[in-house]
Scaffold this motif. Structure first.
Motif, PDB file in Angstrom:
ATOM      1  N   ILE A  38     -33.529 -41.775  -6.507  1.00 38.53           N
ATOM      2  CA  ILE A  38     -32.804 -40.709  -7.199  1.00 38.53           C
ATOM      3  C   ILE A  38     -33.718 -39.502  -7.423  1.00 38.53           C
ATOM      4  N   ARG A  39     -34.970 -39.776  -7.798  1.00 42.41           N
ATOM      5  CA  ARG A  39     -35.936 -38.682  -7.994  1.00 42.41           C
ATOM      6  C   ARG A  39     -36.125 -37.889  -6.715  1.00 42.41           C
ATOM      7  N   ARG A  40     -36.258 -38.615  -5.623  1.00 40.40           N
ATOM      8  CA  ARG A  40     -36.470 -37.985  -4.315  1.00 40.40           C
ATOM      9  C   ARG A  40     -35.258 -37.131  -3.943  1.00 40.40           C
ATOM     10  N   THR A  41     -34.065 -37.700  -4.205  1.00 37.36           N
ATOM     11  CA  THR A  41     -32.830 -36.983  -3.897  1.00 37.36           C
ATOM     12  C   THR A  41     -32.746 -35.682  -4.672  1.00 37.36           C
ATOM     13  N   ILE A  49     -34.769 -33.092  -3.131  1.00 36.19           N
ATOM     14  CA  ILE A  49     -34.161 -32.562  -1.917  1.00 36.19           C
ATOM     15  C   ILE A  49     -33.051 -31.574  -2.242  1.00 36.19           C
ATOM     16  N   ILE A  50     -32.165 -31.962  -3.184  1.00 41.22           N
ATOM     17  CA  ILE A  50     -31.051 -31.068  -3.472  1.00 41.22           C
ATOM     18  C   ILE A  50     -31.400 -30.069  -4.584  1.00 41.22           C
ATOM     19  N   GLN A  51     -32.661 -30.064  -4.973  1.00 43.34           N
ATOM     20  CA  GLN A  51     -33.206 -29.061  -5.911  1.00 43.34           C
ATOM     21  C   GLN A  51     -32.415 -28.934  -7.202  1.00 43.34           C
ATOM     22  N   ARG A  52     -32.185 -30.061  -7.856  1.00 42.96           N
ATOM     23  CA  ARG A  52     -31.506 -30.033  -9.150  1.00 42.96           C
ATOM     24  C   ARG A  52     -32.473 -30.300 -10.293  1.00 42.96           C
ATOM     25  N   GLY A  53     -33.760 -30.064 -10.106  1.00 43.51           N
ATOM     26  CA  GLY A  53     -34.745 -30.226 -11.182  1.00 43.51           C
ATOM     27  C   GLY A  53     -35.229 -31.654 -11.335  1.00 43.51           C
ATOM     28  N   GLU A  54     -36.138 -31.851 -12.276  1.00 48.31           N
ATOM     29  CA  GLU A  54     -36.749 -33.164 -12.525  1.00 48.31           C
ATOM     30  C   GLU A  54     -35.742 -34.150 -13.108  1.00 48.31           C
ATOM     31  N   LEU A  55     -35.814 -35.396 -12.648  1.00 49.38           N
ATOM     32  CA  LEU A  55     -34.965 -36.447 -13.202  1.00 49.38           C
ATOM     33  C   LEU A  55     -35.328 -36.702 -14.667  1.00 49.38           C
ATOM     34  N   ALA A  82     -24.574 -41.202  -1.478  1.00 48.43           N
ATOM     35  CA  ALA A  82     -23.888 -42.412  -1.013  1.00 48.43           C
ATOM     36  C   ALA A  82     -24.812 -43.635  -0.944  1.00 48.43           C
ATOM     37  N   PRO A  83     -25.989 -43.516  -0.322  1.00 51.20           N
ATOM     38  CA  PRO A  83     -26.850 -44.711  -0.270  1.00 51.20           C
ATOM     39  C   PRO A  83     -27.340 -45.144  -1.648  1.00 51.20           C
ATOM     40  N   ILE A  84     -27.509 -44.189  -2.568  1.00 54.86           N
ATOM     41  CA  ILE A  84     -27.963 -44.542  -3.919  1.00 54.86           C
ATOM     42  C   ILE A  84     -26.903 -45.387  -4.619  1.00 54.86           C
ATOM     43  N   VAL A  85     -25.653 -44.933  -4.554  1.00 54.78           N
ATOM     44  CA  VAL A  85     -24.579 -45.674  -5.210  1.00 54.78           C
ATOM     45  C   VAL A  85     -24.423 -47.042  -4.560  1.00 54.78           C
ATOM     46  N   ARG A  86     -24.553 -47.084  -3.240  1.00 53.92           N
ATOM     47  CA  ARG A  86     -24.477 -48.350  -2.515  1.00 53.92           C
ATOM     48  C   ARG A  86     -25.579 -49.299  -2.985  1.00 53.92           C
ATOM     49  N   GLU A  91     -19.284 -49.419 -12.430  1.00 54.45           N
ATOM     50  CA  GLU A  91     -18.185 -48.555 -12.843  1.00 54.45           C
ATOM     51  C   GLU A  91     -18.575 -47.082 -12.845  1.00 54.45           C
ATOM     52  N   GLU A  92     -19.747 -46.797 -13.406  1.00 53.02           N
ATOM     53  CA  GLU A  92     -20.107 -45.399 -13.579  1.00 53.02           C
ATOM     54  C   GLU A  92     -21.619 -45.210 -13.525  1.00 53.02           C
ATOM     55  N   VAL A  93     -22.047 -44.098 -12.926  1.00 50.33           N
ATOM     56  CA  VAL A  93     -23.464 -43.749 -12.917  1.00 50.33           C
ATOM     57  C   VAL A  93     -23.586 -42.314 -13.407  1.00 50.33           C
ATOM     58  N   THR A  94     -24.544 -42.068 -14.279  1.00 50.89           N
ATOM     59  CA  THR A  94     -24.819 -40.718 -14.749  1.00 50.89           C
ATOM     60  C   THR A  94     -26.266 -40.386 -14.441  1.00 50.89           C
ATOM     61  N   VAL A  95     -26.514 -39.229 -13.848  1.00 48.96           N
ATOM     62  CA  VAL A  95     -27.883 -38.803 -13.564  1.00 48.96           C
ATOM     63  C   VAL A  95     -28.091 -37.441 -14.206  1.00 48.96           C
ATOM     64  N   THR A  96     -29.013 -37.377 -15.169  1.00 48.61           N
ATOM     65  CA  THR A  96     -29.299 -36.105 -15.827  1.00 48.61           C
ATOM     66  C   THR A  96     -30.656 -35.608 -15.368  1.00 48.61           C
ATOM     67  N   SER A  97     -30.705 -34.342 -14.951  1.00 47.87           N
ATOM     68  CA  SER A  97     -31.978 -33.770 -14.534  1.00 47.87           C
ATOM     69  C   SER A  97     -32.171 -32.439 -15.235  1.00 47.87           C
TER      70      SER A  97
END
Lengths: 111, 111
Positions: free
Chosen positions: A47-50, A53-59, B41-45, B60-66
């Protein structure tokens, strides 16, 4: 943290290499902590790597909710993160708050 | 969903194979949606697989805050999941609620 929120099952501090630095769990039916640390470390790393890549800041935080559990992950340093595992019907909001608070306190002690 | 919550940036319905089935985004500075779908997609998988291994029930649900965004992922069927991407300082609680609601509605239409 685990006992402070109703439904808390286990808490771990671990490295992105999958090595647990400290763990605490209650009850006899908790899933194998070793397994959890080995399984979650690559996910958090990915997730951190992703995000890079998509430049959404630090996890900062990851939450995973499933049929019978809620898992909160909080990044600490470049090498460490903390995990709190709770029952799905536990005091999830409080658990999440305690994870943030305790992770912050731990970071202050480490620095 | 994207326009219903302040700070909403984009929403996608996609397969675990990384193929987006539908997407909507606002504003010019949104990250490349194609890239997001391929990366998430691969992360959720992987998280689903992990939950199977550690026997914590169905995802059910994943939340990623950056640093600058919040991403909510909601599983739909065995093959599909939905994603909502929001600004970190947006109406995150409302966005999460709308994702749940709209995903549920979409599932009902599909069934």
């Amino acid at each position: 943290m685990v006992t402070g929120a109703d439904g808390g099952l286990a808490a771990l501090v671990m490295g992105y290499d999958g090595v647990s630095l400290g763990e605490y769990c209650v009850g006899p039916n908790i899933a194998d902590l070793q397994l959890i640390s080995i399984e979650y470390a690559p996910i958090v790393r990915e997730i951190r790597r992703t995000l890079e890549i998509i430049q959404r800041g630090e996890l900062e935080e990851v939450t995973v909710t499933s049929g019978n559990s809620a898992v909160f992950i909080k990044t600490m340093t470049d090498n460490l993160f903390s995990i709190l595992i709770m029952k799905r019907d536990g005091a999830i909001g409080r658990g999440r708050y305690l994870l943030k608070l305790k992770t912050y306190e731990l970071l202050r002690e480490l620095s």
